[in-house]
Every structure is written in C-alpha cells, then in structure tokens.
Design a protein around this motif. Structure first.
Motif, mmCIF file in Angstrom:
data_model
loop_
_atom_site.group_PDB
_atom_site.id
_atom_site.type_symbol
_atom_site.label_atom_id
_atom_site.label_comp_id
_atom_site.label_asym_id
_atom_site.label_seq_id
_atom_site.Cartn_x
_atom_site.Cartn_y
_atom_site.Cartn_z
ATOM 1 N N VAL A 106 -5.051 0.558 11.200
ATOM 2 C CA VAL A 106 -4.545 1.863 10.801
ATOM 3 C C VAL A 106 -3.260 1.800 9.957
ATOM 4 O O VAL A 106 -2.930 2.748 9.251
ATOM 5 N N GLY A 107 -2.525 0.672 10.029
ATOM 6 C CA GLY A 107 -1.206 0.593 9.383
ATOM 7 C C GLY A 107 -1.231 0.894 7.893
ATOM 8 O O GLY A 107 -0.440 1.698 7.390
ATOM 9 N N ALA A 108 -2.160 0.282 7.170
ATOM 10 C CA ALA A 108 -2.213 0.505 5.716
ATOM 11 C C ALA A 108 -2.690 1.926 5.422
ATOM 12 O O ALA A 108 -2.250 2.554 4.458
ATOM 13 N N ASN A 109 -3.589 2.416 6.270
ATOM 14 C CA ASN A 109 -4.090 3.792 6.102
ATOM 15 C C ASN A 109 -2.964 4.805 6.215
ATOM 16 O O ASN A 109 -2.841 5.707 5.388
ATOM 17 N N LEU A 110 -2.134 4.650 7.235
ATOM 18 C CA LEU A 110 -1.000 5.570 7.404
ATOM 19 C C LEU A 110 -0.023 5.408 6.247
ATOM 20 O O LEU A 110 0.484 6.391 5.694
ATOM 21 N N LEU A 161 -9.234 -4.548 4.147
ATOM 22 C CA LEU A 161 -8.738 -3.340 4.821
ATOM 23 C C LEU A 161 -9.856 -2.321 4.882
ATOM 24 O O LEU A 161 -10.550 -2.109 3.885
ATOM 25 N N ASP A 162 -10.006 -1.672 6.037
ATOM 26 C CA ASP A 162 -10.958 -0.556 6.066
ATOM 27 C C ASP A 162 -10.164 0.724 5.869
ATOM 28 O O ASP A 162 -9.180 0.971 6.548
ATOM 29 N N LEU A 163 -10.564 1.515 4.887
ATOM 30 C CA LEU A 163 -9.828 2.751 4.594
ATOM 31 C C LEU A 163 -10.603 3.945 5.156
ATOM 32 O O LEU A 163 -11.762 4.181 4.799
ATOM 33 N N LEU A 187 10.335 -1.246 -7.292
ATOM 34 C CA LEU A 187 11.085 -2.504 -7.227
ATOM 35 C C LEU A 187 10.429 -3.416 -6.193
ATOM 36 O O LEU A 187 10.374 -3.077 -5.011
ATOM 37 N N GLU A 188 9.909 -4.550 -6.633
ATOM 38 C CA GLU A 188 9.150 -5.436 -5.745
ATOM 39 C C GLU A 188 9.781 -6.842 -5.774
ATOM 40 O O GLU A 188 10.087 -7.367 -6.836
ATOM 41 N N ARG A 189 9.915 -7.406 -4.576
ATOM 42 C CA ARG A 189 10.531 -8.734 -4.441
ATOM 43 C C ARG A 189 9.661 -9.851 -5.025
ATOM 44 O O ARG A 189 10.170 -10.805 -5.620
ATOM 45 N N GLY A 229 5.448 3.697 5.824
ATOM 46 C CA GLY A 229 4.610 2.564 6.223
ATOM 47 C C GLY A 229 5.252 1.690 7.282
ATOM 48 O O GLY A 229 5.960 2.164 8.174
ATOM 49 N N ASP A 230 5.004 0.375 7.187
ATOM 50 C CA ASP A 230 5.502 -0.556 8.207
ATOM 51 C C ASP A 230 7.016 -0.505 8.339
ATOM 52 O O ASP A 230 7.557 -0.789 9.409
ATOM 53 N N ALA A 231 7.724 -0.180 7.290
ATOM 54 C CA ALA A 231 9.187 -0.086 7.377
ATOM 55 C C ALA A 231 9.586 0.990 8.392
ATOM 56 O O ALA A 231 10.590 0.877 9.086
ATOM 57 N N PRO A 252 0.818 -1.225 0.000
ATOM 58 C CA PRO A 252 0.000 0.000 0.000
ATOM 59 C C PRO A 252 0.853 1.277 0.000
ATOM 60 O O PRO A 252 0.536 2.233 -0.726
ATOM 61 N N ALA A 253 1.952 1.305 0.758
ATOM 62 C CA ALA A 253 2.778 2.517 0.836
ATOM 63 C C ALA A 253 3.468 2.792 -0.498
ATOM 64 O O ALA A 253 3.356 3.890 -1.064
ATOM 65 N N GLY A 254 4.173 1.798 -1.011
ATOM 66 C CA GLY A 254 4.970 1.989 -2.225
ATOM 67 C C GLY A 254 4.111 2.293 -3.440
ATOM 68 O O GLY A 254 4.425 3.173 -4.246
ATOM 69 N N ASP A 283 -11.013 -5.440 -0.384
ATOM 70 C CA ASP A 283 -10.053 -6.555 -0.380
ATOM 71 C C ASP A 283 -8.681 -6.016 -0.769
ATOM 72 O O ASP A 283 -8.570 -5.147 -1.647
ATOM 73 N N ARG A 284 -7.654 -6.564 -0.137
ATOM 74 C CA ARG A 284 -6.294 -6.075 -0.444
ATOM 75 C C ARG A 284 -5.938 -6.256 -1.917
ATOM 76 O O ARG A 284 -5.260 -5.425 -2.507
ATOM 77 N N GLY A 285 -6.383 -7.377 -2.495
ATOM 78 C CA GLY A 285 -6.068 -7.626 -3.912
ATOM 79 C C GLY A 285 -6.706 -6.572 -4.807
ATOM 80 O O GLY A 285 -6.099 -6.108 -5.779
ATOM 81 N N GLY A 328 14.157 -8.299 -5.587
ATOM 82 C CA GLY A 328 14.397 -8.218 -4.146
ATOM 83 C C GLY A 328 15.648 -7.402 -3.854
ATOM 84 O O GLY A 328 16.700 -7.639 -4.444
ATOM 85 N N VAL A 329 15.520 -6.441 -2.960
ATOM 86 C CA VAL A 329 16.656 -5.600 -2.572
ATOM 87 C C VAL A 329 17.317 -6.216 -1.341
ATOM 88 O O VAL A 329 16.632 -6.678 -0.420
ATOM 89 N N THR A 330 18.635 -6.222 -1.329
ATOM 90 C CA THR A 330 19.336 -6.775 -0.165
ATOM 91 C C THR A 330 19.957 -5.689 0.702
ATOM 92 O O THR A 330 20.069 -5.840 1.909
#
Ligand code: FAD
Length: 374
Positions: free
Chosen positions: A302-306, A46-48, A31-33, A291-293, A12-14, A103-105, A122-124
C-alpha cells in the motif's frame, strides 16, 4: 504570481506530485539525490489499486498508458505451506483490473515523461521561516529558497526533521532479497511454482515471497523475525555465505521452495522499519511531507499507492490555491486528510506484519482469506 515549489525526492510520491502539477500548468522543481534515473536498480513490482495508485494516475492523465503497460495477470496469488503443499491458488477473473502490477522502472519512466528533474541534488537540511521563504541546503554546499518544500524523500527523509522529531524504528522483522532472471527458460520448474503473479510460503516466524516482474525476472524476499544485528558473524557481501545462512534458517522447508534461495543471484539485506502509527505533526508553514517520509509502514502493498494518491491530491490543492495564506491553508487541509487515511493503513499493515511473520503460520492464511476476494 505563482508559488515557488520544490519537491525533494523523485520516487512515486514526488513524481506523481510533480506530474499532476505539470498537468495543471504549474511549475515545480524536482530535486533528486540519485545522479540519474537508472543510477540504481529500481526495485520490484508494484500493484496499483483502483482507488489509490490508479486514481492518482488518472489525476495525472496517465491511466490509459498504465493500463497498456501493467500486468493484470500479475494479481495471481498462490500460498504454500513449508512442506510445499498449495493451500490457496487465486487467479484474477478475466478483465479484473483492481490491482494490476507494474515494474517500478516502468512506473518511474511513465511519471517522468516531460518532467525536468534535477538529478544529483541531495538535500541535507530544510530550514523553514527565513525572510525569503524555506531554505534548502544541498550536499554540494548550494542553497535555494522556495515558498513550499514538499518532502517526498522516503524513509530516511532529510526534510522530516523540519516538521517532526519522529524517526523510523525496527519492526523486529528483517528481509533478505534476492532475484532470478529468465526464470521461464532457466528455471522452468520454479516458473511453474510461482505462476503468473506472486507466491508466498509461510512458516514459523518466517516467510518466503516470490514475485514475478516483467521479462521473466523474479524477486524473492526471505522475511524472518530476528534482532537487527542477527548477521554480526556473517559477511553480507559474501553471496555464498548469505545463501548458506538462509538455507540453514529455512532448513526443513520443501526442496522446490528452497530452490528460490539456491538460484538467487545476489542478496540484499533490508530490515523493515516503520514510523509510529498515526504520525502527525504541528503544521509548519511552507513545509510538508508525502509518502514514506510521512508514514513509513510495513511493505504490504500500500505504501506506493498512498504516496501517489497523496502526491496527486496535494498537487490539485496547491494548483487551486492563490499565493500566501490560501496556499498554507490548502497544505494544512491536505495534511489532515493524509494523516487520517495513512493512520488507518498504518494500523492495518502493522497488524498484518504481526500475523504474516508469526509463530502461527495459519494466521498468515487467515490474513490472505480476509483480504482476497473469493
Ligand atoms: C520489498 C518492498 C515491497 C513493496 N511493495 C509494495 C507494493 O507492492 N505496493 C505498494 O504500494 N508499496 C510497496 N512498497 C512500499 C513502497 O516501496 C514505498 O511506500 C514507496 O516507494 C514510497 O514512495 P516515496 O516516493 O514516498 O519514497 P521512495 O520510493 O523511497 O522515494 C524517495 C526518493 O527520494 C530520494 N531521496 C532520498 N533522500 C533524498 C535527499 N536527501 N535528497 C534528495 N532526494 C532524496 C530517493 O533517492 C528516492 O528517489 C514496498 C516496499 C518494499 C520495501
């Protein structure tokens, strides 16, 4: 000259960050793993919220499409005690669109739209301050440099070590997730028990939460306080062994509630980790987090909302900035704003988890009464 910008992670953040930049005609490398959008199940609903996730979607020009896809009826919330007695049965008013579910999808596909994501990247490691900018190392051995690298790569971020030494720690609450398909046809009694939205049952140091997704799919989370290694004598891959273990853990709860576990198809163990409340860092030119990072917190809606609002706000700031010091100042100002808001939510959700999975189930009801409009 435009900035070379990469966002690591297509959650959601990216994706919100990239989509808002795209709306401002600014190019960004995503860039997505994961090797493909549907490489793994996208997760639950998710509730937005109006002032968070929905505001982000409006900045992306996607609010009308969200409203067409989302489920306002999914805001319904029912609370039961372990005996199966309904304690609260909250229904949204007609036209209430404060926190509709998606739905997240569906959200991922909405955000993806025209974006050109590089899947399977994937970034290392991320190394700031090289002569040509911020150096990104990939799992396949390749490297690339950018002017700005945005870490939106979730709880176990590989970008975070470039700015902070913080790592997530276990909350003491774990969750085992299962799901039911075609609930209206296959389990009509459970469908009625759950209703149109969510149902939560609170007991001593444990909770069972069932959430309706679209298409009759229901996600169930069994949450309980336990040491991280509670399952050492249990094969987590053995569906029937996990089911028996959970039924023993929730022994004595009402039969219709336990049917959620009896009919679950597969079980996934998801211990709840968090970053320290008010996680901040000394600004590092060329790298930031979203986001979560940046602020992993308990999953209390609230995590996805933020994550989305931060993505949208950072994109707007970056799009308005000239290359060089102006860009860096824009990122620095964004971080201050993100830290203040996320810090407030991290405190609220940490206290919320303590009360929702607690020795006194009446605390959980009190939380519901405090947050739910009557
Ligand atoms: C059970 C549960 C229920 C929840 N319910 C809600 C809710 O109702 N409302 C709400 O707002 N929030 C909810 N949350 C929180 C929400 O899921 C997260 O806060 C949100 O997904 C964070 O988004 P993100 O984009 O920061 O990270 P993520 O969603 O974790 O996305 C990170 C992305 O980065 C990718 N990635 C990871 N590492 C790398 C790497 N090294 N290189 C490249 N890519 C990488 C991943 O594959 C992923 O696509 C819930 C969480 C849980 C666990």
């Amino acid at each position: 000259m435009r900035h070379r910008i990469a966002v690591i992670g297509g959650g959601p953040a990216g994706l919100t960050f990239a989509r808002v930049l795209h709306r401002h005609d600014h190019s960004v490398t995503v860039l997505e793993r994961d090797p493909a959008p549907d490489a793994r199940p996208p997760g639950g609903t998710l509730d937005l919220h109006e002032g968070l996730g929905q505001l982000a979607l409006s900045k992306a020009g996607l609010l009308a499409e969200f409203q067409a896809l989302s489920r306002p009826e999914g805001q319904a919330m029912r609370i039961l005690d372990a005996d199966g007695t309904v304690l609260r049965d909250w229904q949204p008013r007609p036209g209430d669109r404060a926190n509709p579910e998606i739905d997240r999808g569906q959200l991922r596909d909405l955000l993806l739209g025209p974006l050109d994501v590089r899947w399977g990247r994937g970034v290392t490691e991320v190394v700031p301050g090289t002569q040509d900018g911020v150096l990104v190392h990939f799992a396949d051995g390749r490297q690339e440099t950018f002017d700005l690298v945005v870490g939106a790569d979730g709880a176990w971020s590989r970008v975070r070590p470039a700015v902070s030494s913080a790592t997530p720690h276990y909350t003491g609450v774990t969750m085992v997730e299962t799901s039911l398909d075609d609930v209206d046809t296959r389990h009509p009694d459970l469908a009625r028990l759950i209703g149109d939205g969510s149902m939560a049952v609170y007991g001593v140091n444990r909770a069972l939460v069932a959430q309706r997704n679209s298409g009759g799919h229901v996600k169930v989370g069994a949450q309980f306080r336990a040491p991280l290694d509670w399952h050492t004598d249990l094969d987590l891959g053995d569906v029937e062994a996990v089911r028996s273990s959970l039924l023993a853990l929730f022994d004595g709860w009402a039969a219709p509630v336990l049917d959620l576990l009896r009919h679950g198809t597969a079980f996934a163990h998801r211990p709840l980790y968090v970053l320290p409340v008010s996680h901040t860092w000394a600004h590092v030119p060329g790298v930031t987090l979203l986001g979560d990072a940046a602020h992993l917190m308990p999953p209390l809606g609230v995590g996805a909302n933020l994550a989305m609002l931060e993505g949208a706000e950072l994109a707007e700031s970056v799009a308005a900035a000239a290359p060089g010091p102006d860009l860096d100042e824009a990122v620095r100002a964004f971080e201050e704003q993100m830290w203040a808001r996320a810090g407030r939510w991290a405190k609220i959700t940490a206290a919320g988890l303590e009360r929702l999975v607690s020795p006194d189930p009446t605390e959980a009801l009190a939380v519901f009464d405090e947050v739910q409009p009557s």
